[in-house]
Design an enzyme around this catalytic site. Structure first.
Site, PDB file in Angstrom:
ATOM      1  N   HIS A 210      95.553  69.444  52.308  1.00 26.33           N
ATOM      2  CA  HIS A 210      96.793  69.454  53.094  1.00 26.33           C
ATOM      3  C   HIS A 210      97.058  70.780  53.791  1.00 26.33           C
ATOM      4  O   HIS A 210      97.985  70.888  54.586  1.00 26.33           O
ATOM      5  CB  HIS A 210      97.991  69.102  52.209  1.00 26.33           C
TER       6      HIS A 210
HETATM    7  C1  UD1 Z   1     104.489  72.173  51.377  1.00 24.59           C
HETATM    8  C2  UD1 Z   1     104.371  73.630  50.937  1.00 24.59           C
HETATM    9  C3  UD1 Z   1     102.997  73.888  50.340  1.00 24.59           C
HETATM   10  C4  UD1 Z   1     102.689  72.881  49.240  1.00 24.59           C
HETATM   11  C5  UD1 Z   1     102.835  71.476  49.808  1.00 24.59           C
HETATM   12  C6  UD1 Z   1     102.550  70.400  48.808  1.00 24.59           C
HETATM   13  C7  UD1 Z   1     105.577  75.302  52.280  1.00 24.59           C
HETATM   14  C8  UD1 Z   1     105.400  76.366  53.290  1.00 24.59           C
HETATM   15  N1  UD1 Z   1     104.510  74.524  52.079  1.00 24.59           N
HETATM   16  O1  UD1 Z   1     103.547  71.961  52.422  1.00 24.59           O
HETATM   17  O2  UD1 Z   1     102.968  75.180  49.799  1.00 24.59           O
HETATM   18  O3  UD1 Z   1     101.389  73.097  48.777  1.00 24.59           O
HETATM   19  O4  UD1 Z   1     104.186  71.327  50.279  1.00 24.59           O
HETATM   20  O5  UD1 Z   1     102.632  69.161  49.421  1.00 24.59           O
HETATM   21  O6  UD1 Z   1     106.629  75.180  51.706  1.00 24.59           O
HETATM   22  N2  UD1 Z   1     106.035  65.203  55.462  1.00 24.59           N
HETATM   23  C9  UD1 Z   1     106.338  63.874  55.329  1.00 24.59           C
HETATM   24  N3  UD1 Z   1     107.075  63.487  54.226  1.00 24.59           N
HETATM   25  C10 UD1 Z   1     107.504  64.369  53.287  1.00 24.59           C
HETATM   26  C11 UD1 Z   1     107.188  65.722  53.444  1.00 24.59           C
HETATM   27  C12 UD1 Z   1     106.454  66.126  54.531  1.00 24.59           C
HETATM   28  O7  UD1 Z   1     105.979  63.052  56.154  1.00 24.59           O
HETATM   29  O8  UD1 Z   1     108.144  63.940  52.314  1.00 24.59           O
HETATM   30  C13 UD1 Z   1     105.221  65.641  56.614  1.00 24.59           C
HETATM   31  C14 UD1 Z   1     106.052  66.059  57.792  1.00 24.59           C
HETATM   32  O9  UD1 Z   1     105.395  65.702  58.953  1.00 24.59           O
HETATM   33  C15 UD1 Z   1     106.054  67.558  57.703  1.00 24.59           C
HETATM   34  C16 UD1 Z   1     104.683  67.830  57.112  1.00 24.59           C
HETATM   35  O10 UD1 Z   1     104.431  66.743  56.237  1.00 24.59           O
HETATM   36  O11 UD1 Z   1     106.253  68.161  58.930  1.00 24.59           O
HETATM   37  C17 UD1 Z   1     104.613  69.113  56.349  1.00 24.59           C
HETATM   38  O12 UD1 Z   1     105.656  69.182  55.372  1.00 24.59           O
HETATM   39  P1  UD1 Z   1     106.188  70.617  54.881  1.00 24.59           P
HETATM   40  O13 UD1 Z   1     107.218  70.453  53.828  1.00 24.59           O
HETATM   41  O14 UD1 Z   1     106.549  71.453  56.051  1.00 24.59           O
HETATM   42  O15 UD1 Z   1     104.898  71.299  54.280  1.00 24.59           O
HETATM   43  P2  UD1 Z   1     103.684  70.741  53.419  1.00 24.59           P
HETATM   44  O16 UD1 Z   1     102.477  70.738  54.276  1.00 24.59           O
HETATM   45  O17 UD1 Z   1     104.026  69.496  52.691  1.00 24.59           O
END
Ligand code: UD1
Length: 369
Positions: A210
């Site tokens: 991820h």
């Molecule tokens: C976040 C953490 C990372 C952790 C990871 C575990 C930060 C900077 N990053 O990264 O350290 O290892 O979580 O998963 O805090 N999205 C969904 N549904 C959700 C959540 C996210 O669709 O419930 C999608 C969205 O498009 C979003 C993208 O995933 O923009 C990234 O989500 P985000 O919370 O920004 O960071 P992660 O990559 O999940």
């Protein structure tokens, strides 16, 4: 007699839930001393990235849900800070506990500290020394302002001391994630997931990806997939796909290329117990996650980490983890070494014994008495 102390436990994203659960359970054993309040920022909001973990880990429904959702780093961090500040002002907790290194961790630590509320950071002191990782910034900022620093390994203590942190703030307590792992491991015996996916114990690979450095760049992603497709000719690969990775695979037009192969099983993200089962019975784990490197170490499953560095060097010293980067050649070499060998000797790191939360609560108790 001292009044009951109100303690905020902050969760935001998937890797937070298994760290907070043992703390919540330990603190709740002492209702005469502590009143816990579970605050969910909503950084992760999909049912399979959040709700299922509450069920699997016996976590209560959050007392407050801030509903922050996704956004750029600044947007997400800013929204968490504004919403969390309101809750802190309304409830004035005696202590805020944050865990790990996600954006919610740093945002809530800064907010509480500016309101002069003491902050405890669990999983303090880890350093990748890679400033391109948002998590490294979150770790350094959170540690710099926290009042109590609970570390999972000795190298974390050394990192903090080198940065000038007073030794009185640092408490080496072990790894709270491993508390959850050891509590829930027996339940993996009765999970159906291996059967449902037609996987044999010790006869498949588990993959998770991820990190932006792996899944946001098409040439990197394509290179990794090349190796994964080769591997799937040798043994089945199960890949619970993070929403970020799925969106990118679709955008890059790669999902059709890999989606229809019987031996490469792309599935939706799974809950805590199913993931534990998939990890426990794997022949090898390939990942860019931080937590999985630790879980693989304790489960005794060889781990190949598709990153150029790790903030968890203790897993490498334990001989459980190879940090190989994301070039196909390096991943291939590591896999051929691991798969060509039978048996896997590892040393479980010090204090990864299921009692970290107990030790943390003892320190917090002392703080208030
Ligand atoms: C976040 C953490 C990372 C952790 C990871 C575990 C930060 C900077 N990053 O990264 O350290 O290892 O979580 O998963 O805090 N999205 C969904 N549904 C959700 C959540 C996210 O669709 O419930 C999608 C969205 O498009 C979003 C993208 O995933 O923009 C990234 O989500 P985000 O919370 O920004 O960071 P992660 O990559 O999940």
């Amino acid at each position: 007699m001292n009044a009951v102390k109100s303690i905020f436990l902050v969760v935001g994203a998937r890797p937070n839930f298994m760290k907070v659960a043992p703390l919540q359970h330990q603190l709740d054993k002492r209702p005469d001393v502590f009143q816990t309040r579970l605050i969910h920022t909503g950084q992760h909001y999909d049912a399979d990235m959040s709700d299922i973990f509450f069920h699997d880990l016996d976590l209560p429904t959050p007392d407050r849900f801030l509903g922050i959702g996704s956004g750029s780093h600044a947007e997400q961090t800013g929204r968490v800070m504004m919403a969390f500040e309101k809750v802190c002002l309304e409830e004035r907790p005696d202590l805020v506990i944050v865990v790990g290194d996600v954006n919610s961790t740093m945002a809530c630590a800064i907010t509480a500290k500016k309101l002069c509320i003491p902050v405890a950071h669990v999983e303090a002191g880890l350093r990748s020394r890679d400033w391109s990782m948002p998590e490294e910034i979150n770790r350094v900022v959170t540690d710099a302002i926290s009042d109590l620093l609970f570390t999972p390994s000795r190298d974390a203590d050394e990192n903090l001391l080198r940065e000038g942190v007073s030794s009185e703030k640092i408490h080496f307590v072990g790894n709270v994630m491993i508390d959850s792992l050891l509590t829930h491991l027996p339940k993996t015996e009765h999970r159906n997931i291996l059967h449902e996916l037609a996987l044999r114990e010790n006869g498949y690979a588990t993959l998770t990806l991820h990190r932006p450095s792996n899944v946001d760049d098409e040439s990197v992603m394509t290179g990794i997939l090349e190796v994964i497709l080769e591997l799937s000719n040798q043994l089945p690969v199960v890949w619970p796909v993070h929403p970020r990775s799925r969106k990118n695979l679709e955008k890059m037009g790669l999902i059709d290329r890999i989606g229809n192969r019987p031996n490469l099983k792309l599935i939706d993200p799974v809950g805590y117990l199913d993931m534990l089962a998939l990890n426990r019975f794997a022949r090898v784990i390939l990942t860019d996650s931080g937590g999985l490197q630790e879980e693989a170490t304790v489960l005794g499953v060889p781990c190949v980490t598709l990153r150029h560095n790790t903030e968890r060097p203790v897993t490498v010293e334990a001989q459980a983890n190879r940090v190989v980067g994301n070039e196909p050649k390096k991943i291939r070499e590591a896999l051929s070494l691991i798969l060509g060998r039978n048996g896997h000797q590892i040393r479980v790191p010090e204090l990864w014994d299921g009692k970290a939360a107990e030790r943390i609560v003892t320190v917090i108790d002392r703080l208030f008495s």
